[in-house]
Design a protein around this motif. Structure first.
Motif, PDB file in Angstrom:
ATOM      1  N   GLN A   1       0.907  -1.213  -0.069  1.00 40.88           N
ATOM      2  CA  GLN A   1       0.134  -0.130   0.036  1.00 40.88           C
ATOM      3  C   GLN A   1       0.832   1.177   0.029  1.00 40.88           C
ATOM      4  O   GLN A   1       0.624   2.392  -0.768  1.00 40.88           O
ATOM      5  CB  GLN A   1      -0.961   0.119   0.867  1.00 40.88           C
ATOM      6  CG  GLN A   1      -2.063  -1.076   1.144  1.00 40.88           C
ATOM      7  CD  GLN A   1      -2.719  -1.134   2.588  1.00 40.88           C
ATOM      8  OE1 GLN A   1      -2.365  -0.613   3.613  1.00 40.88           O
ATOM      9  NE2 GLN A   1      -3.936  -1.422   2.343  1.00 40.88           N
ATOM     10  N   VAL A   2       1.788   1.423   0.590  1.00 42.60           N
ATOM     11  CA  VAL A   2       2.674   2.418   0.906  1.00 42.60           C
ATOM     12  C   VAL A   2       3.670   2.760  -0.389  1.00 42.60           C
ATOM     13  O   VAL A   2       3.738   3.824  -0.847  1.00 42.60           O
ATOM     14  CB  VAL A   2       3.576   2.441   2.216  1.00 42.60           C
ATOM     15  CG1 VAL A   2       4.719   3.468   2.121  1.00 42.60           C
ATOM     16  CG2 VAL A   2       2.748   2.260   3.358  1.00 42.60           C
ATOM     17  N   ALA A   3       3.816   1.505  -1.124  1.00 39.00           N
ATOM     18  CA  ALA A   3       4.667   1.523  -2.379  1.00 39.00           C
ATOM     19  C   ALA A   3       3.653   2.311  -3.412  1.00 39.00           C
ATOM     20  O   ALA A   3       3.987   2.980  -4.179  1.00 39.00           O
ATOM     21  CB  ALA A   3       4.955   0.326  -3.021  1.00 39.00           C
ATOM     22  N   GLU A   4       2.436   1.800  -3.313  1.00 38.08           N
ATOM     23  CA  GLU A   4       1.576   2.369  -4.173  1.00 38.08           C
ATOM     24  C   GLU A   4       1.092   4.038  -4.003  1.00 38.08           C
ATOM     25  O   GLU A   4       1.140   4.807  -4.879  1.00 38.08           O
ATOM     26  CB  GLU A   4       0.299   1.616  -4.206  1.00 38.08           C
ATOM     27  CG  GLU A   4      -0.982   2.391  -5.065  1.00 38.08           C
ATOM     28  CD  GLU A   4      -2.266   1.356  -5.034  1.00 38.08           C
ATOM     29  OE1 GLU A   4      -3.253   1.964  -5.434  1.00 38.08           O
ATOM     30  OE2 GLU A   4      -2.219   0.045  -4.308  1.00 38.08           O
ATOM     31  N   CYS A   5       1.195   4.305  -2.567  1.00 38.45           N
ATOM     32  CA  CYS A   5       1.101   5.492  -2.260  1.00 38.45           C
ATOM     33  C   CYS A   5       2.150   6.662  -2.983  1.00 38.45           C
ATOM     34  O   CYS A   5       1.935   7.570  -3.366  1.00 38.45           O
ATOM     35  CB  CYS A   5       1.016   5.627  -0.918  1.00 38.45           C
ATOM     36  SG  CYS A   5       1.137   7.475  -0.102  1.00 38.45           S
ATOM     37  N   TRP A   6       3.447   5.909  -3.132  1.00 37.50           N
ATOM     38  CA  TRP A   6       4.507   6.707  -3.220  1.00 37.50           C
ATOM     39  C   TRP A   6       4.610   6.920  -4.944  1.00 37.50           C
ATOM     40  O   TRP A   6       5.032   7.957  -5.446  1.00 37.50           O
ATOM     41  CB  TRP A   6       5.766   5.973  -2.876  1.00 37.50           C
ATOM     42  CG  TRP A   6       7.066   6.869  -2.925  1.00 37.50           C
ATOM     43  CD1 TRP A   6       7.871   7.034  -4.071  1.00 37.50           C
ATOM     44  CD2 TRP A   6       7.398   8.111  -2.346  1.00 37.50           C
ATOM     45  NE1 TRP A   6       8.940   7.956  -3.834  1.00 37.50           N
ATOM     46  CE2 TRP A   6       8.623   8.533  -2.602  1.00 37.50           C
ATOM     47  CE3 TRP A   6       6.934   8.527  -0.893  1.00 37.50           C
ATOM     48  CZ2 TRP A   6       9.048   9.829  -1.914  1.00 37.50           C
ATOM     49  CZ3 TRP A   6       7.383   9.446  -0.269  1.00 37.50           C
ATOM     50  CH2 TRP A   6       8.520   9.998  -0.857  1.00 37.50           C
ATOM     51  N   GLU A   7       4.019   5.946  -5.482  1.00 39.98           N
ATOM     52  CA  GLU A   7       3.726   6.179  -6.969  1.00 39.98           C
ATOM     53  C   GLU A   7       2.656   7.148  -7.163  1.00 39.98           C
ATOM     54  O   GLU A   7       2.845   7.894  -8.218  1.00 39.98           O
ATOM     55  CB  GLU A   7       2.898   4.618  -7.466  1.00 39.98           C
ATOM     56  CG  GLU A   7       4.006   3.650  -7.665  1.00 39.98           C
ATOM     57  CD  GLU A   7       3.784   2.337  -8.202  1.00 39.98           C
ATOM     58  OE1 GLU A   7       2.460   2.532  -8.527  1.00 39.98           O
ATOM     59  OE2 GLU A   7       4.339   1.378  -8.258  1.00 39.98           O
ATOM     60  N   VAL A   8       1.404   7.310  -6.516  1.00 42.90           N
ATOM     61  CA  VAL A   8       0.556   8.309  -6.657  1.00 42.90           C
ATOM     62  C   VAL A   8       1.276   9.673  -6.260  1.00 42.90           C
ATOM     63  O   VAL A   8       1.074  10.691  -7.032  1.00 42.90           O
ATOM     64  CB  VAL A   8      -0.356   8.164  -5.667  1.00 42.90           C
ATOM     65  CG1 VAL A   8      -1.475   9.378  -5.451  1.00 42.90           C
ATOM     66  CG2 VAL A   8      -1.372   6.985  -5.895  1.00 42.90           C
ATOM     67  N   LEU A   9       2.164   9.986  -5.367  1.00 42.35           N
ATOM     68  CA  LEU A   9       2.875  11.101  -5.203  1.00 42.35           C
ATOM     69  C   LEU A   9       3.774  11.280  -6.258  1.00 42.35           C
ATOM     70  O   LEU A   9       3.947  12.750  -6.815  1.00 42.35           O
ATOM     71  CB  LEU A   9       3.715  10.961  -3.898  1.00 42.35           C
ATOM     72  CG  LEU A   9       2.889  10.830  -2.492  1.00 42.35           C
ATOM     73  CD1 LEU A   9       3.722  10.849  -1.171  1.00 42.35           C
ATOM     74  CD2 LEU A   9       1.642  11.676  -2.177  1.00 42.35           C
ATOM     75  N   THR A  10       4.376  10.202  -6.569  1.00 43.76           N
ATOM     76  CA  THR A  10       5.294  10.708  -7.823  1.00 43.76           C
ATOM     77  C   THR A  10       4.527  11.136  -9.077  1.00 43.76           C
ATOM     78  O   THR A  10       4.889  12.120  -9.654  1.00 43.76           O
ATOM     79  CB  THR A  10       6.093   9.189  -8.077  1.00 43.76           C
ATOM     80  OG1 THR A  10       6.696   8.833  -7.064  1.00 43.76           O
ATOM     81  CG2 THR A  10       6.908   9.401  -9.573  1.00 43.76           C
ATOM     82  N   GLU A  11       3.529  10.513  -9.469  1.00 44.35           N
ATOM     83  CA  GLU A  11       2.495  10.982 -10.568  1.00 44.35           C
ATOM     84  C   GLU A  11       1.978  12.321 -10.208  1.00 44.35           C
ATOM     85  O   GLU A  11       1.845  13.121 -11.283  1.00 44.35           O
ATOM     86  CB  GLU A  11       1.439   9.993 -10.792  1.00 44.35           C
ATOM     87  CG  GLU A  11       1.929   8.770 -11.290  1.00 44.35           C
ATOM     88  CD  GLU A  11       0.705   7.695 -11.271  1.00 44.35           C
ATOM     89  OE1 GLU A  11      -0.295   7.972 -11.113  1.00 44.35           O
ATOM     90  OE2 GLU A  11       0.960   6.491 -11.562  1.00 44.35           O
ATOM     91  N   ALA A  12       1.709  12.999  -9.159  1.00 39.05           N
ATOM     92  CA  ALA A  12       1.196  14.040  -8.747  1.00 39.05           C
ATOM     93  C   ALA A  12       2.693  15.276  -8.809  1.00 39.05           C
ATOM     94  O   ALA A  12       2.328  16.240  -8.542  1.00 39.05           O
ATOM     95  CB  ALA A  12       0.488  14.060  -7.369  1.00 39.05           C
ATOM     96  N   GLY A  13       3.631  14.557  -8.987  1.00 35.99           N
ATOM     97  CA  GLY A  13       4.835  15.481  -9.008  1.00 35.99           C
ATOM     98  C   GLY A  13       5.263  15.949  -7.522  1.00 35.99           C
ATOM     99  O   GLY A  13       6.014  17.107  -7.560  1.00 35.99           O
ATOM    100  N   VAL A  14       4.993  15.206  -6.688  1.00 37.20           N
ATOM    101  CA  VAL A  14       5.415  15.892  -5.213  1.00 37.20           C
ATOM    102  C   VAL A  14       6.236  14.803  -4.526  1.00 37.20           C
ATOM    103  O   VAL A  14       6.804  15.359  -3.526  1.00 37.20           O
ATOM    104  CB  VAL A  14       4.142  16.265  -4.225  1.00 37.20           C
ATOM    105  CG1 VAL A  14       3.321  17.133  -4.999  1.00 37.20           C
ATOM    106  CG2 VAL A  14       3.424  14.771  -3.920  1.00 37.20           C
ATOM    107  N   ALA A  15       6.434  13.617  -4.766  1.00 34.78           N
ATOM    108  CA  ALA A  15       7.441  12.739  -4.242  1.00 34.78           C
ATOM    109  C   ALA A  15       8.703  13.197  -3.880  1.00 34.78           C
ATOM    110  O   ALA A  15       9.305  13.222  -2.707  1.00 34.78           O
ATOM    111  CB  ALA A  15       7.445  11.194  -4.985  1.00 34.78           C
TER     112      ALA A  15
END
Length: 395
Positions: free
Chosen positions: A142-156
């Protein structure tokens, strides 16, 4: 009308999660659904106390027993040291000569002890099913997926993970890999201040309430600076715009014990006990923390009651075993100490460690058999230790 006597059974297969929750399946990456092997002594055995003493005496300095504050009194009696999760892990690391570390707590605590102790030391958890519902609320996937979401949003790249000590070794390792740190309820503010020196945003795992309370109550942020990432919704239930605007990205997790306290609990106890001081743990909901007189970690709560004047009245919002123990301890000092809520609220998973499990674990060690050993794999240990060491280096 449909003839229910001739109806065909539905071809529906239970999901792995349903089986896990029903206790009919085990997940090696989860802290739930794990059966405890071996034959336990009967809980009615009148010789349990004597057996525990005898086994501990035979083991001598080879064993070091740790007891978390939320444990039952019958278990605390045999602890060499007591404390919160991180204090106990550090106490274990300070005893390199102890061959066996028996951790009377929950799974993530024993993992932390294994990470911080030497390779020759073996950490034992008397009941493998003693997990933590909060730690279970954030899995590595779940946390790895969250990081992908943050990456796609440009904020990771601008986000620093800060994980609460009450998390699995996998989550601690994720935090270490991504340049973050661990925190306790005592040093959460220092950890967040450090994180904001490294980046512009924080992903706080897994307890939303500690993250929100620290950011808003202690650091002066607003509730609007915080968003909650729900791992059970697509993209966490958040838009890219919400993620870009947020300062604190809070994981949707909570403590099943502290989350039960409500604003009604606070108002009710003030009506019942005039002049009462309300002291709560920062894992409580924000409205409870805002209405309390004092807020602090488990260790802070103990120290506050030690320093409290005779005749003072206290309503404590934390686990019942500890509150009851403190009430008994200070009864002869004329300090009135009550549980914040009228409803009994033990930590159910912490209470899985009982005297039969402890006796079984100790007697097994006496017989030369190490049961329920907790071992963190080397790669996970490496990155989790990085995150823990960053915490230890905080000013």
């Amino acid at each position: 009308m449909r003839d229910v006597t001739t109806a065909q059974p539905l071809d529906v297969q239970p999901t792995p999660l349903a089986l896990l929750l029903l206790g009919r399946e085990a997940d090696p990456r989860s802290e739930r659904g794990v059966e405890c092997p071996g034959d336990l002594p009967a809980p009615s055995d009148p010789d349990l106390v004597a057996r525990a003493r005898a086994a501990k005496e035979k083991l001598g300095d080879k064993v070091f027993v740790l007891g978390h504050h939320y444990q039952r009194d019958e278990v605390i009696e045999f602890a060499d040291v007591t404390g919160d999760s991180f204090k106990l892990a550090r106490d274990a690391a300070a005893r390199p000569d102890a061959e066996y570390i028996v951790f009377c707590g929950v799974h993530f605590m024993a993992e932390s002890a294994d990470i911080l102790t030497g390779d020759a030391q073996q950490v034992v958890l008397p009941d493998l099913a003693a997990g933590c519902s909060m730690a279970d609320m954030a899995t590595a996937e779940q946390v790895a997926e969250c990081w992908e979401v943050l990456t796609e949003a440009g904020v990771a790249d601008a986000t620093v993970p800060v994980s609460y000590m009450n998390s699995s070794a996998d989550i601690k390792a994720f935090t270490g890999r991504h340049g973050g740190t661990i925190c306790t309820s005592s040093n959460a503010r220092r950890a967040l201040e450090w994180a904001f020196q490294q980046g512009q945003k924080v992903l706080f795992l897994p307890d939303q309430h500690l993250g929100r309370n620290t950011a808003v109550r202690d650091m002066g942020m607003s509730l609007e600076d915080c968003v909650v990432y729900n791992p059970h919704k697509p993209n966490g239930g958040l838009t890219p715009e919400q993620l870009r605007a947020a300062t604190m990205i809070l994981w949707r997790g909570h403590c099943s014990v502290h989350g039960r306290f409500s604003l009604d609990s606070v108002n009710d106890v003030r009506e019942r006990i005039p002049g009462v001081n309300v002291l709560v743990h920062p894992e409580c909901k924000h409205e409870v923390v805002a209405a309390a007189d004092h807020v602090g970690s488990t260790e802070h709560i103990i120290k506050a009651l030690e320093a409290a004047p005779a005749g003072s009245k206290w309503a404590i919002g934390t686990e019942l075993n500890l509150v009851r123990r403190l009430a008994n301890r200070f009864a002869d000092q004329d300090k009135e100490i009550v549980f914040l809520d009228k409803t009994v609220c033990f930590c159910s998973t912490m209470n899985r460690i009982d005297l039969p499990h402890l006796v079984w674990a100790l007697e097994s060690l006496v017989a030369g058999k190490v049961v329920n050993r907790i071992q963190v794999d080397k790669e996970t240990e490496h990155f989790a230790k990085l995150a823990l060491e960053r915490m230890l280096a905080l000013p």
